[in-house]
Design a protein around this motif. Structure first.
Motif, PDB file in Angstrom:
ATOM      1  N   GLY A  54       0.810  -1.216   0.000  1.00 35.80           N
ATOM      2  CA  GLY A  54       0.000   0.000   0.000  1.00 35.80           C
ATOM      3  C   GLY A  54       0.839   1.259   0.000  1.00 35.80           C
ATOM      4  N   ASP A  55       1.911   1.259   0.776  1.00 41.99           N
ATOM      5  CA  ASP A  55       2.781   2.435   0.826  1.00 41.99           C
ATOM      6  C   ASP A  55       3.522   2.636  -0.489  1.00 41.99           C
ATOM      7  OD1 ASP A  55       1.964   2.893   3.401  1.00 41.99           O
ATOM      8  OD2 ASP A  55       3.779   2.114   4.353  1.00 41.99           O
ATOM      9  N   ASP A  56       3.945   1.549  -1.133  1.00 41.08           N
ATOM     10  CA  ASP A  56       4.549   1.678  -2.464  1.00 41.08           C
ATOM     11  C   ASP A  56       3.605   2.428  -3.399  1.00 41.08           C
ATOM     12  OD1 ASP A  56       6.847   0.287  -1.765  1.00 41.08           O
ATOM     13  OD2 ASP A  56       6.249  -1.586  -2.757  1.00 41.08           O
ATOM     14  N   ALA A  57       2.340   2.021  -3.391  1.00 46.94           N
ATOM     15  CA  ALA A  57       1.350   2.629  -4.282  1.00 46.94           C
ATOM     16  C   ALA A  57       1.037   4.058  -3.871  1.00 46.94           C
ATOM     17  CB  ALA A  57       0.071   1.783  -4.297  1.00 46.94           C
ATOM     18  N   LEU A  58       0.894   4.290  -2.576  1.00 35.40           N
ATOM     19  CA  LEU A  58       0.536   5.622  -2.082  1.00 35.40           C
ATOM     20  C   LEU A  58       1.611   6.652  -2.417  1.00 35.40           C
ATOM     21  CD1 LEU A  58      -1.287   7.499  -0.358  1.00 35.40           C
ATOM     22  CD2 LEU A  58       0.037   6.740   1.641  1.00 35.40           C
ATOM     23  N   ILE A  59       2.853   6.332  -2.151  1.00 35.81           N
ATOM     24  CA  ILE A  59       3.930   7.288  -2.387  1.00 35.81           C
ATOM     25  C   ILE A  59       4.153   7.477  -3.884  1.00 35.81           C
ATOM     26  CG2 ILE A  59       6.350   7.823  -1.934  1.00 35.81           C
ATOM     27  CD1 ILE A  59       4.437   7.932   0.494  1.00 35.81           C
ATOM     28  N   SER A  60       4.018   6.415  -4.670  1.00 35.50           N
ATOM     29  CA  SER A  60       4.094   6.552  -6.127  1.00 35.50           C
ATOM     30  C   SER A  60       2.988   7.468  -6.643  1.00 35.50           C
ATOM     31  CB  SER A  60       3.973   5.185  -6.802  1.00 35.50           C
ATOM     32  OG  SER A  60       5.081   4.374  -6.529  1.00 35.50           O
ATOM     33  N   ALA A  61       1.785   7.297  -6.114  1.00 36.80           N
ATOM     34  CA  ALA A  61       0.660   8.128  -6.528  1.00 36.80           C
ATOM     35  C   ALA A  61       0.920   9.591  -6.199  1.00 36.80           C
ATOM     36  CB  ALA A  61      -0.626   7.656  -5.848  1.00 36.80           C
ATOM     37  N   GLN A  62       1.472   9.843  -5.027  1.00 40.08           N
ATOM     38  CA  GLN A  62       1.763  11.219  -4.629  1.00 40.08           C
ATOM     39  C   GLN A  62       2.775  11.863  -5.577  1.00 40.08           C
ATOM     40  OE1 GLN A  62       0.332  13.080  -2.441  1.00 40.08           O
ATOM     41  NE2 GLN A  62       1.742  14.792  -2.135  1.00 40.08           N
ATOM     42  N   ARG A  63       3.818  11.126  -5.921  1.00 39.45           N
ATOM     43  CA  ARG A  63       4.821  11.676  -6.830  1.00 39.45           C
ATOM     44  C   ARG A  63       4.234  11.933  -8.226  1.00 39.45           C
ATOM     45  NH1 ARG A  63       8.246  14.480  -4.171  1.00 39.45           N
ATOM     46  NH2 ARG A  63       9.824  13.343  -2.980  1.00 39.45           N
ATOM     47  N   LEU A  64       3.459  10.998  -8.736  1.00 41.62           N
ATOM     48  CA  LEU A  64       2.882  11.178 -10.065  1.00 41.62           C
ATOM     49  C   LEU A  64       1.884  12.338 -10.094  1.00 41.62           C
ATOM     50  CD1 LEU A  64       2.398   7.455 -11.098  1.00 41.62           C
ATOM     51  CD2 LEU A  64       4.002   9.081 -12.116  1.00 41.62           C
ATOM     52  N   ALA A  65       1.165  12.530  -8.995  1.00 42.19           N
ATOM     53  CA  ALA A  65       0.205  13.638  -8.930  1.00 42.19           C
ATOM     54  C   ALA A  65       0.908  14.982  -9.034  1.00 42.19           C
ATOM     55  CB  ALA A  65      -0.599  13.557  -7.638  1.00 42.19           C
ATOM     56  N   GLN A  66       2.167  15.028  -8.669  1.00 43.19           N
ATOM     57  CA  GLN A  66       2.908  16.288  -8.736  1.00 43.19           C
ATOM     58  C   GLN A  66       3.193  16.726 -10.169  1.00 43.19           C
ATOM     59  OE1 GLN A  66       6.268  15.282  -6.257  1.00 43.19           O
ATOM     60  NE2 GLN A  66       5.256  15.952  -4.386  1.00 43.19           N
ATOM     61  N   TRP A  67       2.919  15.843 -11.140  1.00 39.68           N
ATOM     62  CA  TRP A  67       3.081  16.218 -12.544  1.00 39.68           C
ATOM     63  C   TRP A  67       1.908  17.045 -13.061  1.00 39.68           C
ATOM     64  CZ3 TRP A  67       7.017  16.494 -15.724  1.00 39.68           C
ATOM     65  CH2 TRP A  67       8.165  15.728 -15.463  1.00 39.68           C
ATOM     66  N   ASN A  68       0.829  17.144 -12.293  1.00 42.21           N
ATOM     67  CA  ASN A  68      -0.321  17.934 -12.737  1.00 42.21           C
ATOM     68  C   ASN A  68       0.120  19.358 -13.061  1.00 42.21           C
ATOM     69  OD1 ASN A  68      -2.069  15.827 -12.457  1.00 42.21           O
ATOM     70  ND2 ASN A  68      -2.957  16.500 -10.522  1.00 42.21           N
TER      71      ASN A  68
END
Length: 305
Positions: A54-68
């Motif tokens: 879950g943490d792998d996915a959560l932190i990856s999601a946070q980083r990818l969201a920063q591309w907005n």
């Protein structure tokens, strides 16, 4: 059916909460799911394993969201946002499963706080309590770096989810079944861009080569089996990380060959005293990421958003 007479009619639904895309108004993601532990599966171990994934996915999601608003083209901005949302959905289910398997992992909040367990795990744990690999936590860098990292991460995670579909834990099996479809797109999207950049201009190729040199020393951590994984594998609930190496190498070799790149042969970055991300040992980047991600929730622990 959309009410075309009012641009706002569909923003508010029957239960007064459905208009929100996130927040404490969500229903329990595991509502109606049997979360009883199968025989032989230790709840504390399962909780830690779910936190890892879950943490792998959560932190990856946070980083990818920063591309907005920052991606090179609108189409790629939408693609990265959608991948981020897929991973966020996986994270939510896995963190909820961790809380159901072992409620002791959920941080204590003020009495009466409306924050659900999965949100508490995302927003109120300290850095040392996160179990993600270090690969996913570093700053995004340029587009080439993000693509190379996404390729490595999604190739590994797809191989994992394909195997977890047979997990003895029904929640993990269900997450894997849905995640496999999502991750197939994530991997193929990243692979396509990796090849495109590597075979593009001299500049784009140089950026990819630099990205590979930065990413690959942290790939080895994905294949370091944690004792929790070993114990749960014996109970037919988890997949030992090292057993995914061959499939990862096969896919990576094929994609790098298409990109006319050499598959890196590099030494993995060591942990601290033999401990790394799975044990709560993280890079400097992690603290900054959590400060940004958790700031609103920590400022308003009794809030509903």
């Amino acid at each position: 059916m959309t009410d075309h007479d009012s641009a706002y009619a569909d923003l508010v639904d029957h239960d007064e909460n459905d208009q929100w895309a996130f927040g404490t108004s969500f229903d329990d993601p595991l509502a109606g799911v049997d979360t009883t532990l199968a025989e032989g599966i230790d709840g504390a171990d399962l909780a830690v394993y779910c936190l890892m994934l879950g943490d792998d996915a959560l932190i990856s999601a946070q980083r990818l969201a920063q591309w907005n608003t920052k991606a090179p083209e609108m189409e790629e901005e939408v693609a990265l946002a959608n991948i981020s949302l897929d991973l966020l959905g996986q994270a939510r289910l896995l963190l909820a499963r961790a809380a159901a398997a072992d409620p002791a992992v959920v941080p204590a909040l003020p009495a009466g706080s409306p924050v659900p367990a999965e949100d508490a795990l995302a927003f109120f744990r300290d850095e040392s309590q996160f179990r993600n690999v270090r690969l996913v936590e570093f700053d995004n860098g340029d587009f080439a770096y993000t693509i190379v990292r996404l390729f490595a991460f999604s190739t590994h995670r797809l191989a994992l989810m394909q195997r977890l579909g047979d997990s003895g834990d029904p929640v993990l099996a269900a997450v894997a079944a849905k995640g496999t479809k999502e991750l197939t797109y994530h991997r193929d999207y990243a692979a396509r861009w990796l090849v495109t950049l590597a075979k593009g201009t001299d500049y784009s190729r140089a950026r990819v080569e630099e990205a590979v040199a930065r990413v690959w020393p942290y790939v080895g951590e994905l294949f370091t089996t944690h004792p929790v994984e070993t114990r749960l594998a014996d109970a037919n609930a988890a997949v030992p990380a090292q057993t995914l190496c061959a499939e990862f190498d096969s896919v990576a070799t094929e994609v790098f060959r298409a990109a006319r790149l050499d598959l890196p042969q590099v030494k993995s970055i060591a942990g601290v005293g033999g401990r790394a991300g799975r044990d709560g040992i993280h890079s400097e980047s992690m603290g900054y990421l959590l400060a940004e991600m958790q700031s609103v929730a920590r400022a308003h622990p009794m809030g509903i958003w």
